[in-house]
Design a protein around this motif. Structure first.
Motif, PDB file in Angstrom:
ATOM      1  N   GLN A 309    -107.820  45.962  78.677  1.00 35.31           N
ATOM      2  CA  GLN A 309    -108.503  47.241  78.494  1.00 35.31           C
ATOM      3  C   GLN A 309    -108.153  47.804  77.119  1.00 35.31           C
ATOM      4  OE1 GLN A 309    -108.183  49.686  81.956  1.00 35.31           O
ATOM      5  NE2 GLN A 309    -109.998  50.849  81.402  1.00 35.31           N
ATOM      6  N   SER A 399    -114.471  49.805  80.542  1.00 36.28           N
ATOM      7  CA  SER A 399    -114.511  50.332  81.905  1.00 36.28           C
ATOM      8  C   SER A 399    -114.202  49.242  82.914  1.00 36.28           C
ATOM      9  CB  SER A 399    -115.889  50.925  82.199  1.00 36.28           C
ATOM     10  OG  SER A 399    -116.882  49.909  82.148  1.00 36.28           O
ATOM     11  N   ASN A 400    -113.991  49.663  84.154  1.00 34.44           N
ATOM     12  CA  ASN A 400    -113.727  48.709  85.229  1.00 34.44           C
ATOM     13  C   ASN A 400    -114.938  47.805  85.465  1.00 34.44           C
ATOM     14  OD1 ASN A 400    -111.413  50.221  85.396  1.00 34.44           O
ATOM     15  ND2 ASN A 400    -112.014  51.322  87.253  1.00 34.44           N
ATOM     16  N   THR A 401    -116.131  48.385  85.360  1.00 32.06           N
ATOM     17  CA  THR A 401    -117.349  47.588  85.549  1.00 32.06           C
ATOM     18  C   THR A 401    -117.464  46.505  84.491  1.00 32.06           C
ATOM     19  OG1 THR A 401    -118.465  49.519  86.504  1.00 32.06           O
ATOM     20  CG2 THR A 401    -119.856  47.714  85.738  1.00 32.06           C
ATOM     21  N   GLU A 402    -117.120  46.862  83.244  1.00 30.23           N
ATOM     22  CA  GLU A 402    -117.177  45.879  82.167  1.00 30.23           C
ATOM     23  C   GLU A 402    -116.150  44.771  82.381  1.00 30.23           C
ATOM     24  OE1 GLU A 402    -116.974  45.724  77.258  1.00 30.23           O
ATOM     25  OE2 GLU A 402    -116.939  47.649  78.325  1.00 30.23           O
ATOM     26  N   VAL A 404    -115.246  43.540  85.292  1.00 32.10           N
ATOM     27  CA  VAL A 404    -115.836  42.631  86.270  1.00 32.10           C
ATOM     28  C   VAL A 404    -116.894  41.758  85.613  1.00 32.10           C
ATOM     29  CG1 VAL A 404    -117.236  42.531  88.376  1.00 32.10           C
ATOM     30  CG2 VAL A 404    -115.316  44.127  88.223  1.00 32.10           C
ATOM     31  N   THR A 405    -117.689  42.355  84.729  1.00 30.13           N
ATOM     32  CA  THR A 405    -118.719  41.575  84.031  1.00 30.13           C
ATOM     33  C   THR A 405    -118.093  40.468  83.192  1.00 30.13           C
ATOM     34  OG1 THR A 405    -120.144  43.526  83.943  1.00 30.13           O
ATOM     35  CG2 THR A 405    -120.664  41.720  82.445  1.00 30.13           C
ATOM     36  N   ASN A 408    -116.759  37.693  85.477  1.00 33.87           N
ATOM     37  CA  ASN A 408    -117.809  36.862  86.078  1.00 33.87           C
ATOM     38  C   ASN A 408    -118.651  36.131  85.037  1.00 33.87           C
ATOM     39  OD1 ASN A 408    -117.223  37.376  88.783  1.00 33.87           O
ATOM     40  ND2 ASN A 408    -118.454  39.249  88.808  1.00 33.87           N
ATOM     41  N   GLU A 428    -111.105  46.714  94.788  1.00 32.77           N
ATOM     42  CA  GLU A 428    -112.513  46.809  94.385  1.00 32.77           C
ATOM     43  C   GLU A 428    -112.869  45.706  93.392  1.00 32.77           C
ATOM     44  OE1 GLU A 428    -113.012  50.711  92.846  1.00 32.77           O
ATOM     45  OE2 GLU A 428    -113.188  51.676  94.815  1.00 32.77           O
ATOM     46  N   THR A 429    -111.974  45.436  92.457  1.00 33.82           N
ATOM     47  CA  THR A 429    -112.230  44.374  91.488  1.00 33.82           C
ATOM     48  C   THR A 429    -112.228  43.010  92.160  1.00 33.82           C
ATOM     49  OG1 THR A 429    -111.114  45.715  89.805  1.00 33.82           O
ATOM     50  CG2 THR A 429    -111.490  43.401  89.281  1.00 33.82           C
ATOM     51  N   SER A 432    -115.444  42.279  93.800  1.00 29.59           N
ATOM     52  CA  SER A 432    -116.577  42.116  92.895  1.00 29.59           C
ATOM     53  C   SER A 432    -116.526  40.828  92.091  1.00 29.59           C
ATOM     54  CB  SER A 432    -116.640  43.300  91.924  1.00 29.59           C
ATOM     55  OG  SER A 432    -116.786  44.524  92.630  1.00 29.59           O
ATOM     56  N   LYS A 573    -123.002  44.284 100.526  1.00 34.61           N
ATOM     57  CA  LYS A 573    -122.037  45.376 100.592  1.00 34.61           C
ATOM     58  C   LYS A 573    -122.244  46.281 101.799  1.00 34.61           C
ATOM     59  CE  LYS A 573    -121.214  45.540  95.601  1.00 34.61           C
ATOM     60  NZ  LYS A 573    -121.344  46.340  94.348  1.00 34.61           N
TER      61      LYS A 573
END
Length: 793
Positions: A309, A399-402, A404-405, A408, A428-429, A432, A573
């Motif tokens: 991060q 971010s957390n979403t980034e 995960v992207t 993956n 959560e991670t 995902s 989900k």
């Protein structure tokens, strides 16, 4: 006085440790010398060294010759298959407690010879802890005791071919999982080991025999190339092939065995790219220690990519510089690897990456210092296709979403490591990320009680735990056998599915009795095919045209997949109870359309109205069964130490080519299996009997299922099979069709790897779709497993 006592005790233990190491080295050297450093095959419980066989040399990490091994030929394969057949009869004939006794007795045998096994592995440039093998034997030995109690109505497959060409023995943990789970139900096993693991596998085979395993239950063949695996698979007695190693050899095996009628599972464990994610909420010192150990101090069967991060990037890089001071250069396999490393580093610097190195790189030689490539981009070649050296690309996220992207982004889905003190963020991670094993604040932990599936392009099988046993078992009550053993058909794969559809001759003699034109179902809407063409649906006797259905093609499948991809993550989900309610609603909708569907079955198949009524009644009950099944199987066991979650997850998008028999009942059985577990589905109705499925579209239109979750594309079976096989997003294909279609899918579905569930249409009459045991069988085909490790104090 105390100082002298301390020095005396220290020297005493130092001498004892030297004697132990010297003794263990003598043990494995003595074992090699006993075989004159020329290892043969292990067949029928003993070592065999046939005359006039080629051999190959095995070198240690320093380039010295360890021993030579025999290259098996077809005569050896035949002898081995015959031995395995006899071994299967003897081994499967034992009771569960007798098999458990043999497997558990190996624990004491390894206690005597485990150090020899470990030293032999180390000599060949790999590593293996005897304690991991002991844990493995204890776990599966107890499963052998309880198999008939906890896994009822399942029987062993027979003879299993398990091989791992070019596979380092460091991964003996999961290879041991496969071997043990093969043996404990009563199967016999033929192992074709990789070059580096050959001596240790042969020693373990000898120890198995010493523990009481019947002769022939475990055989070892050694060879020089991948063709040996295909030769073993050609034996009519082989029931299953399991491969672990690199992706290229796995693809070659799938293509070589296509059409033989033997299932093949592939676990490409070598060369996968795995994310190591550090969040700002992590213990930075522990995370940096973990990444250095994983990336630079352990055997590099996988390539780690460090994702940090942005808010803690400077802190992480500063600690990396500090921890890497004084680290020595890492030995490469050969001078050719050094050229690849130099090229990767040069390319990274040209793209703006900065280097963090423990020391200066030597000008030449098969060594290179641990190196962090800061400022890497996800699309960089050295990230997508890493070199074999000690290189660690470093990328950043906000971010957390980034995160995960980024995690993956890799086509592999083998493993990931997450570092954070926020448990909610970690879970959560973990949910995902599309990986089989996920470690929180840890890495490279394994335990045989947890099932792990290959996600994305990291394999097509599940290993470990109770779930890993089912790939080596078959239902004893199954009326439909696996694919029939046969010789591959000579076919041009590029021409499969290209035949033109039969011409439609219009008949306007009686417009009032003109056949009805049906629509297909894509993205929640009834629609025509993209081509605008139609296919005639013949009456049971083939004398007249009952109706017309759209002739779907590649573009229709593409549209269906796009719709499925959009809706599937949200459907997965949803809570199991929410999915159950939708399936109950679908059953009620089918009940409301009962009369129309009964008539369509009667007209299409020629069954009487009573028989058609019975099939609809069974279909309604089957949907209700799947609704009840949604929330009944969740989670799994805990490992020997720490805490862990074992999660069954949806595969993603599943393509289903439906059978001719029982068109409605088979459809709802397979549809329920797919969506009850969170998958989206593209269904290809039977080309012979499509009308019941097309009538069922009315039920889907009135249901509350999300648009795009279920798609029905009609047309020619072979053309649509080709479209499903060539779409990279589809994870699994369930196929009922011709032998040529089965062979085509086995040959084609390798890049990326797809999970295949294949049935030959000519044997379909023996399959009983009314069996309730089908629910368990299809549920296991519809999920993949993920293990999430959470360390505890």
């Amino acid at each position: 006085i105390y100082i002298y006592i301390y020095i005396y005790i220290y020297n005493y233990f130092l001498c004892m440790l030297w004697h132990i190491n010297f003794y263990s080295i003598l043990l494995h050297q003595a074992w090699l010398d006993h075989h004159s450093r020329s290892l043969g095959l292990f067949i029928d419980g003993k070592f065999v060294r046939p005359a006039d066989r080629q051999s190959r040399s095995l070198s240690d990490s320093k380039g010295g010759t360890v021993c030579s091994t025999v290259c098996a030929v077809e005569d050896d394969v035949s002898q081995c298959a015959s031995s395995a057949a006899n071994g299967f009869k003897a081994w499967s004939g034992l009771t569960c407690s007798q098999r458990a006794k043999v497997l558990l007795s190996l624990v004491s045998v390894l206690g005597q010879h485990g150090q020899c096994v470990s030293e032999l592995c180390e000599l060949c440039g790999a590593s293996c802890s005897p304690s991991t093998l002991v844990r493995l034997l204890q776990y599966y030995g107890s499963w052998a005791q309880l198999r008939d109690t906890l896994i009822t109505n399942w029987t062993p497959l027979g003879e299993v071919n398990r091989f791992d060409f070019v596979f380092p023995f460091f991964q003996v943990w999961w290879q041991g999982v496969i071997t043990e789970s093969c043996l404990l139900p009563g199967n016999s096993v033929i192992i074709v080991p990789g070059r580096s693991s050959t001596p240790a596998v042969l020693l373990l085979a000898q120890l198995f025999m010493g523990a009481g395993l019947p002769a022939g239950a475990l055989n070892v063949l050694t060879g020089s190339d991948m063709s040996l695996g295909a030769k073993v698979a050609e034996s009519p007695s082989i029931s299953y092939v399991a491969y672990s190693g690199n992706k290229q050899d796995g693809v070659m095996l799938c293509k070589a065995t296509a059409g033989m009628g033997v299932p093949v599972s592939v676990s490409p464990c070598i060369g996968a790219t795995c994310p190591f994610i550090i969040f700002e909420s992590a213990d930075i010192d522990s995370a940096v220690d973990g990444v250095i150990e994983a990336a630079f101090k352990k055997k590099r069967e996988v390539h780690w990519v460090l994702c940090v991060q942005e808010s803690v990037l400077e802190s992480v890089v500063a600690r990396l510089r500090l921890r890497m001071v004084g680290m020595k250069c890492v030995a490469l396999c050969c001078d050719g690897d050094r050229a690849l490393v130099d090229a990767a580093v040069q390319e990274a610097q040209q793209q703006g990456a900065t280097l963090v190195q423990s020391c200066a790189a030597p000008p030449s030689g098969a060594q290179y210092p641990p190196t962090v490539l800061c400022g890497a981009a996800p699309s960089s070649p050295f990230v997508i296709s890493p070199s074999p050296g000690p290189l660690l690309p470093l990328m950043t996220f906000r971010s957390n979403t980034e995160a995960v992207t980024l995690g993956n982004h890799s086509p592999h889905g083998q493993a990931a490591s997450i570092w954070t003190e926020d448990l909610t963020l970690a879970l959560e991670t973990a949910k995902s990320l599309s990986v089989g094993s996920l470690w929180v604040n840890s890495h490279s932990v394994s335990d045989p009680c947890l099932p792990v599936s290959g996600h994305k392009d990291s394999g097509t099988c599940t290993d470990g735990g109770q779930e890993g046993l089912y790939q080596f078992l078959r239902q004893s009550c199954s009326s439909s056998p696996p694919l029939p053993r046969s010789s591959p058909v000579s076919m041009d794969y590029s021409m499969f599915g290209t035949a033109a559809s039969p011409a439609i001759i219009p008949d306007v003699s009686d417009p009032a009795r003109a056949p009805k034109a049906y629509l297909q179902f894509v993205s929640g809407k009834a629609c025509k095919s993209v081509s605008g063409c139609s296919v005639a649906v013949q009456s049971p006797g083939g004398g007249s045209v009952l109706a017309y259905c759209p002739e779907g093609g590649r573009k229709d499948v593409r549209n269906a997949v796009e719709a499925a991809v959009k809706v599937q993550p949200g459907w997965m989900k949803k809570s199991p109870s929410a999915r159950a309610q939708s399936l109950y609603s679908l059953a009620k909708g089918l009940e409301a359309k009962r009369r129309d569907i009964v008539v369509s079955i009667n007209v299409q198949t020629g069954l009487s109205m009573d028989e058609a009524e019975k099939e609809v009644e069974l279909s309604i009950a089957r949907l209700s069964d799947w609704a009840a099944y949604c929330d009944k199987v969740q989670g799994g066991p805990v490992p020997q130490s720490g805490s862990a979650l074992s999660l069954p997850e949806a595969l993603g998008v599943v393509g289903v080519v439906l059978p001719d028999k029982d068109p409605l009942l088979s459809t709802v059985t397979l549809l329920g299996a797919a969506i009850a577990t969170g998958n989206a589905v593209i269904m290809i109705p039977s080309q012979k009997n499509p009308l019941p499925v097309l009538t069922f579209i009315q039920v889907l239109q009135s249901s509350d299922l999300p648009a795009g979750l279920v798609n029905i594309v009609t047309g020619l079976r072979d053309q649509l099979t080709v479209a499903l096989a060539n779409h990279s997003v589809i994870k699994a294909i369930w196929y009922w069709g011709s032998a040529e279609g089965c062979q085509y899918l086995q040959y084609t579905c390798t890049s990326p790897l797809k999970i295949l569930c294949l049935f030959c249409q000519k044997d379909e009459e023996r399959r009983d779709w009314t069996r309730s045991s089908l629910l368990e069988e299809m549920w296991r085909n519809a999920v993949q497993w993920k293990s999430v490790w959470i360390p505890t104090a």
